[in-house]
Structure formats: structure tokens, C-alpha cells
Design a protein around this motif. Structure first.
Motif, PDB file in Angstrom:
ATOM      1  N   LEU A 199       0.834  -1.205   0.000  1.00 19.57           N
ATOM      2  CA  LEU A 199       0.000   0.000   0.000  1.00 19.57           C
ATOM      3  C   LEU A 199       0.867   1.253   0.000  1.00 19.57           C
ATOM      4  O   LEU A 199       0.562   2.225  -0.701  1.00 19.57           O
ATOM      5  N   PHE A 200       1.955   1.235   0.773  1.00 16.92           N
ATOM      6  CA  PHE A 200       2.891   2.365   0.754  1.00 16.92           C
ATOM      7  C   PHE A 200       3.509   2.531  -0.640  1.00 16.92           C
ATOM      8  O   PHE A 200       3.695   3.656  -1.114  1.00 16.92           O
ATOM      9  N   ARG A 201       3.828   1.422  -1.278  1.00 16.75           N
ATOM     10  CA  ARG A 201       4.379   1.480  -2.632  1.00 16.75           C
ATOM     11  C   ARG A 201       3.386   2.111  -3.610  1.00 16.75           C
ATOM     12  O   ARG A 201       3.753   2.950  -4.441  1.00 16.75           O
ATOM     13  N   THR A 202       2.117   1.712  -3.480  1.00 16.62           N
ATOM     14  CA  THR A 202       1.082   2.304  -4.327  1.00 16.62           C
ATOM     15  C   THR A 202       0.969   3.800  -4.076  1.00 16.62           C
ATOM     16  O   THR A 202       0.822   4.593  -5.013  1.00 16.62           O
ATOM     17  N   GLY A 203       1.056   4.194  -2.794  1.00 16.29           N
ATOM     18  CA  GLY A 203       1.027   5.617  -2.459  1.00 16.29           C
ATOM     19  C   GLY A 203       2.184   6.372  -3.080  1.00 16.29           C
ATOM     20  O   GLY A 203       2.017   7.518  -3.549  1.00 16.29           O
ATOM     21  N   PHE A 204       3.371   5.747  -3.130  1.00 17.44           N
ATOM     22  CA  PHE A 204       4.524   6.394  -3.761  1.00 17.44           C
ATOM     23  C   PHE A 204       4.305   6.564  -5.254  1.00 17.44           C
ATOM     24  O   PHE A 204       4.648   7.604  -5.834  1.00 17.44           O
ATOM     25  N   PHE A 205       3.711   5.561  -5.912  1.00 18.88           N
ATOM     26  CA  PHE A 205       3.423   5.672  -7.341  1.00 18.88           C
ATOM     27  C   PHE A 205       2.441   6.816  -7.607  1.00 18.88           C
ATOM     28  O   PHE A 205       2.572   7.558  -8.591  1.00 18.88           O
ATOM     29  N   ILE A 206       1.443   6.955  -6.729  1.00 16.61           N
ATOM     30  CA  ILE A 206       0.486   8.053  -6.874  1.00 16.61           C
ATOM     31  C   ILE A 206       1.200   9.395  -6.696  1.00 16.61           C
ATOM     32  O   ILE A 206       0.934  10.364  -7.418  1.00 16.61           O
ATOM     33  N   TRP A 207       2.117   9.451  -5.743  1.00 17.18           N
ATOM     34  CA  TRP A 207       2.920  10.653  -5.486  1.00 17.18           C
ATOM     35  C   TRP A 207       3.699  11.059  -6.747  1.00 17.18           C
ATOM     36  O   TRP A 207       3.692  12.222  -7.170  1.00 17.18           O
ATOM     37  N   VAL A 208       4.357  10.070  -7.364  1.00 21.77           N
ATOM     38  CA  VAL A 208       5.129  10.332  -8.590  1.00 21.77           C
ATOM     39  C   VAL A 208       4.200  10.764  -9.720  1.00 21.77           C
ATOM     40  O   VAL A 208       4.520  11.683 -10.495  1.00 21.77           O
TER      41      VAL A 208
END
Length: 277
Positions: A199-208
Motif C-alpha cells: 500500500l505504501f508502494r502504491t502511495g509512492f506511485f500516486i505521489w510520482v
């Protein structure tokens, strides 16, 4: 009509009931096939190649026993206690468990060989562990269940094995493919509810993604400093601290929706992982 059905379409399964007994010696190659065992107990004994298939265990107690190469296919365990017992080489296909205390190493050593049976076995144990409040074993069971489910869904539409090709044809095969895609999507987003780092990884992708869109539409894509500025500003926009006037309302609404869904997924993982299930 009822009498007709009873007489013509039903037969007695001849299940023998054995109750209130203590097994005081080791058993070897004995058959307890299709029995109803009620309040049967034993401690520290060894059962070798015993056939318990299609037997119901109710309120039974087997402490520190060893069930070596026994057959528990189709069994149901209700309010039983197998504390300290082990099951090397034993089979549990289609077995069900209800409020039964049993060591979770059964998940390491006794899963059926076929993935479609493994996920059913792990699911039955997960539900059982939930019923007795054993959260650690629940987590272990669900990991095995998810792994077996992923393999089963993939084989259902892709495998050339005769079992899958005869069972899943035409639209059924397409449905399994869609189920596999849905499983893989949820696995990528949040590990099917079991992996906080996903979920944190998905959040980072959204951030990018937010950073990239901001630079492309509202800044200069040539300047690296604009990328850095957008990268720093993206979290404040995502969490609603700031709302740039140049952003379309539809885009801001989409960010709010993603934030709410992300928070719901985060809380779901936290509750499942750290509370009693």
C-alpha cells in the motif's frame, strides 16, 4: 411423498457412534472410517496409517499425539483439542475445522498437493483460528490461502492440465481469467489486504504520478527544479492541506476519492494485522 423419498432415494450411511473412550495404546493400520467420535481422548500415543476418513470428531482430546501417515480426508473436527500433536505424512483433503485447537505447523506440513484443495484447506483453518482468537495462526493461514488461490486462478485459465481444461471451458474460463486479473490488481495495490508495504508502494506511485502531471500541465517539463518543487508539494495537495486554484475541480475530487480509499485500505490492514480477528 416424504415417505417415498425416504424409502427410494435415501440410505443409511451406517456411521457408528463411539463415545466417552480413552485410547491407552498405540494404534497401527486401524480403521475408523465413517465414525462419529464423541469425547474420545488420548495422550502421548502414536497412530500409524490409521484411516479416519469421513469421520466426525466432536469434543475429542488428543494431547501430544503423533498421527503418522493417517487419512483424515473428509473429516470434520468440532470443539476438539490437539495441543502438541503432530501429523507427519497425514492427509486432510476436504477436512473442516470448527473451534478446534490445533498447531499451525499443520499448514507447513499437511497442505494437499493440489492448489485448489490447498486454498480450501487453508481457508477452513483460517476460519477455525478466527473462531478461537488465534490471530498469529490466522495470518499464517491467510498467506498460504492467498498464495494457493493465485496459483489456482492462474491455472484455471492458463494451465493445459486435463483437470482444469475439463472443468473450465468457454465462459467459465473467461470468468476465471477475470478473477485472476482482479486478484493480481488487488495484490499489486495492497497485497490483498495483507501487506502494508504494498500500500505504501502504491502511495509512492500516486505521489510520482501527481508530480508528473503537475509539471506537465502547470510547470516547465524541461526544468528539473520544477519536478522537485512538485514532488515536495504533492503530499500537501494529496492530504488536502493546499488546493491549487489552477487545478480542475474534477481532478481535486479524484484526489479526495483516492485519499479516502487509501485511508480505508490502510485502516483495514491495521485492524486485521494488529487486532484479534
Amino acid at each position: 411423498v416424504v415417505a417415498n423419498i425416504k424409502n427410494n432415494n435415501m440410505t443409511d450411511n451406517h456411521r457408528e457412534k463411539i463415545e466417552d473412550k480413552i485410547i491407552e495404546s498405540d494404534l497401527n493400520k486401524t480403521s475408523f472410517h465413517n465414525k462419529l467420535l464423541v469425547r474420545i481422548g488420548s495422550k502421548g500415543k502414536k497412530f500409524s496409517e490409521v484411516d479416519f476418513s469421513h469421520t466426525y470428531f466432536e469434543h475429542c482430546y488428543f494431547r501430544n499425539c503423533v498421527f503418522n501417515s493417517c487419512n483424515f480426508n473428509g473429516c470434520k473436527f468440532i470443539n476438539c483439542n490437539f495441543t502438541g500433536s503432530s501429523f507427519p505424512g497425514s492427509k486432510f483433503e476436504y477436512a473442516l475445522f470448527d473451534k478446534t485447537i490445533i498447531e499451525n505447523d499443520i499448514l507447513d506440513n499437511n497442505c494437499p498437493s493440489n492448489e485448489n484443495l490447498t486454498f480450501k484447506f487453508a481457508r477452513a483453518l483460517r476460519i477455525n483460528y478466527q473462531g478461537i482468537g488465534d490471530s498469529e495462526s490466522v495470518n499464517k493461514a491467510i498467506r498460504i490461502e492467498l498464495k494457493a488461490t493465485k496459483i489456482h486462478l492462474y491455472d484455471s485459465w492458463k494451465s493445459k492440465k486435463a483437470y482444469y481444461r475439463s472443468k473450465y471451458q468457454g465462459w467459465d474460463r473467461l470468468k476465471m481469467f477475470i478473477s485472476w486479473i482482479n486478484f493480481k490488481f488487488q495484490e499489486f495495490i495492497w497485497g490483498n489486504g495483507e501487506n502494508l508495504w504494498y500500500l505504501f508502494r502504491t502511495g509512492f506511485f500516486i505521489w510520482v504520478a501527481m508530480t508528473t502531471l503537475d509539471v506537465i500541465y502547470f510547470k516547465n517539463p524541461v526544468l528539473l527544479t520544477d519536478y522537485w518543487k512538485s514532488f515536495i508539494e504533492a503530499p500537501t495537495i494529496f492530504f488536502g492541506v493546499t488546493s491549487p486554484e489552477q487545478y480542475p475541480k474534477l481532478y481535486l475530487s479524484l484526489i479526495v476519492l483516492v485519499r479516502l480509499v487509501g485511508f480505508a485500505l490502510f485502516m483495514s490492514i491495521i485492524l486485521k494485522r494488529f487486532n484479534r480477528r
